[in-house]
Scaffold this motif. Sequence first.
Motif, PDB file in Angstrom:
ATOM      1  N   PHE A   1      30.158  29.913  21.533  1.00  0.00           N
ATOM      2  CA  PHE A   1      31.519  30.395  21.923  1.00  0.00           C
ATOM      3  C   PHE A   1      32.549  29.121  21.381  1.00  0.00           C
ATOM      4  CE2 PHE A   1      29.799  33.626  25.092  1.00  0.00           C
ATOM      5  CZ  PHE A   1      30.894  34.526  24.784  1.00  0.00           C
ATOM      6  N   TYR A   2      31.872  28.036  21.282  1.00  0.00           N
ATOM      7  CA  TYR A   2      32.863  26.790  20.917  1.00  0.00           C
ATOM      8  C   TYR A   2      32.986  26.905  19.470  1.00  0.00           C
ATOM      9  CZ  TYR A   2      34.898  22.243  20.673  1.00  0.00           C
ATOM     10  OH  TYR A   2      35.649  21.085  20.487  1.00  0.00           O
ATOM     11  N   ILE A   3      31.973  27.425  18.763  1.00  0.00           N
ATOM     12  CA  ILE A   3      32.115  27.263  17.077  1.00  0.00           C
ATOM     13  C   ILE A   3      33.071  28.560  16.663  1.00  0.00           C
ATOM     14  CG2 ILE A   3      31.012  27.558  14.911  1.00  0.00           C
ATOM     15  CD1 ILE A   3      28.766  25.759  16.258  1.00  0.00           C
ATOM     16  N   PHE A   4      32.698  29.721  17.319  1.00  0.00           N
ATOM     17  CA  PHE A   4      33.199  30.918  16.840  1.00  0.00           C
ATOM     18  C   PHE A   4      34.281  31.595  17.310  1.00  0.00           C
ATOM     19  CE2 PHE A   4      28.781  30.568  15.322  1.00  0.00           C
ATOM     20  CZ  PHE A   4      28.899  30.706  13.990  1.00  0.00           C
ATOM     21  N   THR A   5      34.467  31.107  18.616  1.00  0.00           N
ATOM     22  CA  THR A   5      35.581  31.882  19.411  1.00  0.00           C
ATOM     23  C   THR A   5      36.862  30.637  19.680  1.00  0.00           C
ATOM     24  OG1 THR A   5      34.739  31.634  21.498  1.00  0.00           O
ATOM     25  CG2 THR A   5      34.145  33.450  20.193  1.00  0.00           C
TER      26      THR A   5
ATOM     27  N   GLN B   1      38.908  38.224  26.502  1.00  0.00           N
ATOM     28  CA  GLN B   1      40.410  38.161  26.200  1.00  0.00           C
ATOM     29  C   GLN B   1      40.644  36.519  25.416  1.00  0.00           C
ATOM     30  OE1 GLN B   1      43.432  39.678  26.838  1.00  0.00           O
ATOM     31  NE2 GLN B   1      44.344  38.194  25.938  1.00  0.00           N
ATOM     32  N   ALA B   2      39.960  35.646  26.389  1.00  0.00           N
ATOM     33  CA  ALA B   2      40.202  34.323  25.806  1.00  0.00           C
ATOM     34  C   ALA B   2      39.595  34.035  24.326  1.00  0.00           C
ATOM     35  CB  ALA B   2      39.352  33.314  26.964  1.00  0.00           C
ATOM     36  N   ALA B   3      38.543  34.901  24.083  1.00  0.00           N
ATOM     37  CA  ALA B   3      37.834  34.719  22.737  1.00  0.00           C
ATOM     38  C   ALA B   3      38.789  34.964  21.711  1.00  0.00           C
ATOM     39  CB  ALA B   3      36.674  35.722  22.682  1.00  0.00           C
ATOM     40  N   VAL B   4      39.752  35.843  21.923  1.00  0.00           N
ATOM     41  CA  VAL B   4      40.655  36.462  20.930  1.00  0.00           C
ATOM     42  C   VAL B   4      41.983  35.508  20.931  1.00  0.00           C
ATOM     43  CG1 VAL B   4      42.172  38.347  20.293  1.00  0.00           C
ATOM     44  CG2 VAL B   4      39.953  38.767  21.011  1.00  0.00           C
TER      45      VAL B   4
ATOM     46  N   ASN C   1      42.797  32.673  23.321  1.00  0.00           N
ATOM     47  CA  ASN C   1      42.554  31.565  24.033  1.00  0.00           C
ATOM     48  C   ASN C   1      43.480  31.284  25.045  1.00  0.00           C
ATOM     49  OD1 ASN C   1      41.180  28.893  24.110  1.00  0.00           O
ATOM     50  ND2 ASN C   1      43.041  27.665  23.122  1.00  0.00           N
ATOM     51  N   SER C   2      43.889  32.441  25.730  1.00  0.00           N
ATOM     52  CA  SER C   2      44.544  32.455  26.885  1.00  0.00           C
ATOM     53  C   SER C   2      44.337  33.538  27.869  1.00  0.00           C
ATOM     54  CB  SER C   2      46.206  32.776  26.458  1.00  0.00           C
ATOM     55  OG  SER C   2      46.149  33.870  25.691  1.00  0.00           O
ATOM     56  N   LEU C   3      45.142  33.943  29.129  1.00  0.00           N
ATOM     57  CA  LEU C   3      44.662  34.809  29.867  1.00  0.00           C
ATOM     58  C   LEU C   3      46.076  35.586  30.018  1.00  0.00           C
ATOM     59  CD1 LEU C   3      42.276  33.477  32.334  1.00  0.00           C
ATOM     60  CD2 LEU C   3      41.688  34.832  30.301  1.00  0.00           C
ATOM     61  N   THR C   4      45.837  37.201  30.131  1.00  0.00           N
ATOM     62  CA  THR C   4      47.094  37.877  30.357  1.00  0.00           C
ATOM     63  C   THR C   4      47.105  38.575  31.940  1.00  0.00           C
ATOM     64  OG1 THR C   4      46.097  39.863  29.406  1.00  0.00           O
ATOM     65  CG2 THR C   4      47.515  38.342  27.913  1.00  0.00           C
ATOM     66  N   LEU C   5      48.071  39.338  32.165  1.00  0.00           N
ATOM     67  CA  LEU C   5      47.985  40.049  33.403  1.00  0.00           C
ATOM     68  C   LEU C   5      47.118  41.299  33.390  1.00  0.00           C
ATOM     69  CD1 LEU C   5      49.193  40.999  36.063  1.00  0.00           C
ATOM     70  CD2 LEU C   5      51.067  42.322  34.736  1.00  0.00           C
ATOM     71  N   THR C   6      46.948  41.909  32.135  1.00  0.00           N
ATOM     72  CA  THR C   6      45.899  42.945  32.109  1.00  0.00           C
ATOM     73  C   THR C   6      44.740  42.563  31.984  1.00  0.00           C
ATOM     74  OG1 THR C   6      47.648  44.154  30.225  1.00  0.00           O
ATOM     75  CG2 THR C   6      45.162  44.668  30.194  1.00  0.00           C
ATOM     76  N   SER C   7      44.141  41.177  31.650  1.00  0.00           N
ATOM     77  CA  SER C   7      42.983  40.589  31.758  1.00  0.00           C
ATOM     78  C   SER C   7      42.642  40.383  33.323  1.00  0.00           C
ATOM     79  CB  SER C   7      42.768  39.544  30.717  1.00  0.00           C
ATOM     80  OG  SER C   7      43.641  38.266  31.067  1.00  0.00           O
ATOM     81  N   TRP C   8      43.701  39.849  33.929  1.00  0.00           N
ATOM     82  CA  TRP C   8      43.228  39.698  35.301  1.00  0.00           C
ATOM     83  C   TRP C   8      43.097  41.013  36.172  1.00  0.00           C
ATOM     84  CZ3 TRP C   8      41.318  35.312  37.054  1.00  0.00           C
ATOM     85  CH2 TRP C   8      41.676  34.240  36.518  1.00  0.00           C
ATOM     86  N   LEU C   9      44.019  41.886  35.647  1.00  0.00           N
ATOM     87  CA  LEU C   9      43.845  43.217  36.353  1.00  0.00           C
ATOM     88  C   LEU C   9      42.263  43.758  36.065  1.00  0.00           C
ATOM     89  CD1 LEU C   9      47.383  44.805  35.900  1.00  0.00           C
ATOM     90  CD2 LEU C   9      46.311  44.150  38.028  1.00  0.00           C
ATOM     91  N   PHE C  10      41.961  43.608  34.912  1.00  0.00           N
ATOM     92  CA  PHE C  10      40.576  44.237  34.537  1.00  0.00           C
ATOM     93  C   PHE C  10      39.472  43.454  35.351  1.00  0.00           C
ATOM     94  CE2 PHE C  10      38.168  45.522  30.473  1.00  0.00           C
ATOM     95  CZ  PHE C  10      37.454  46.353  31.397  1.00  0.00           C
ATOM     96  N   PHE C  11      39.924  41.972  35.129  1.00  0.00           N
ATOM     97  CA  PHE C  11      39.059  41.241  36.275  1.00  0.00           C
ATOM     98  C   PHE C  11      38.834  41.864  37.852  1.00  0.00           C
ATOM     99  CE2 PHE C  11      38.585  37.848  39.505  1.00  0.00           C
ATOM    100  CZ  PHE C  11      37.566  36.810  39.019  1.00  0.00           C
ATOM    101  N   LEU C  12      39.989  42.025  38.386  1.00  0.00           N
ATOM    102  CA  LEU C  12      40.075  42.927  39.776  1.00  0.00           C
ATOM    103  C   LEU C  12      39.273  43.936  39.777  1.00  0.00           C
ATOM    104  CD1 LEU C  12      43.600  42.134  41.043  1.00  0.00           C
ATOM    105  CD2 LEU C  12      41.644  41.046  42.001  1.00  0.00           C
ATOM    106  N   LEU C  13      39.607  44.786  38.831  1.00  0.00           N
ATOM    107  CA  LEU C  13      38.869  46.105  38.706  1.00  0.00           C
ATOM    108  C   LEU C  13      37.330  45.895  39.042  1.00  0.00           C
ATOM    109  CD1 LEU C  13      39.205  48.984  36.485  1.00  0.00           C
ATOM    110  CD2 LEU C  13      37.019  48.460  36.795  1.00  0.00           C
TER     111      LEU C  13
END
Length: 276
Positions: free
Chosen positions: A92-96, A142-145, A147-159
Amino acid sequence: MKLRVVELLLVTTLPALFLASDGMPDIGVTFWSLFGGALAAGGANAFNMVIEAKSDQLMKRTSQRPIATGVISRNSGLVFAAIISLLSLIIFYIFTTPLATLLTALAIIFYVFGYTIALKKHTSQNIVWGGIAGCMPVLIGQAAVTNSLTLTSWLFFLLIFFWTPPHFWALAVRYKEDYQAAGIPMLPVVAPIKSVINQMWFHSLAMAVVSLLVISSANLPIWLSVITLLLIVGWKRQLIKLTKQPTEVNAGKLFQASIIFLSIYSFLLVIGVLLK
């Protein structure tokens, strides 16, 4: 590595990569995220088997796991788990991205120390909070692409957070005697079945709402919401059957229905992003 469990985690990672990219994600990032994610989840699962070797021996469902049977020693299992977990973080550290690496490390640590050691044998809400580890792949994708998180990613997390308890409680209803034998206070072991089903309804209804919010937040086509509602109806029909007849058979069917829902929903998100 419990690869059948790993597979389901990767199923949710893939749409997270598409959502983060708002289209087709980079092939390299996708490959390394899925490969690294498989190693991370497999490593956490291997640590789990080392820690729970004695409990696994007491449960019919898990008694044939390699460490429980002695085919693999606990020391060998520990070394294997540590190596593939470390390898996943290097990948993850090298490639993302650094954030994806950090989130992966937190997911492994929380599953091993938070869920397996601190929660599983000490509270009936173990899978509610312990399930957070299983929610992490959508944030990692989300972070791999970005390097941040969004509302959509947090909603997916809640799902995934709301999906997890009824999914595992259905399994625990089916294997209630196993969990009793191992001294694991899964909710169906320590609470009346009516209470368990009521909590299943609460979490599954919350999940239904959030599943539509994910689609809305990502600005995906409206037809996805229609199909999602149909999937939800199919799952709720099985939950109604369990409510009326709380048998092991109906619990097993609900467990399968939850997997089908999440798999198809994840596939629909990918299609929705591509047709957006």
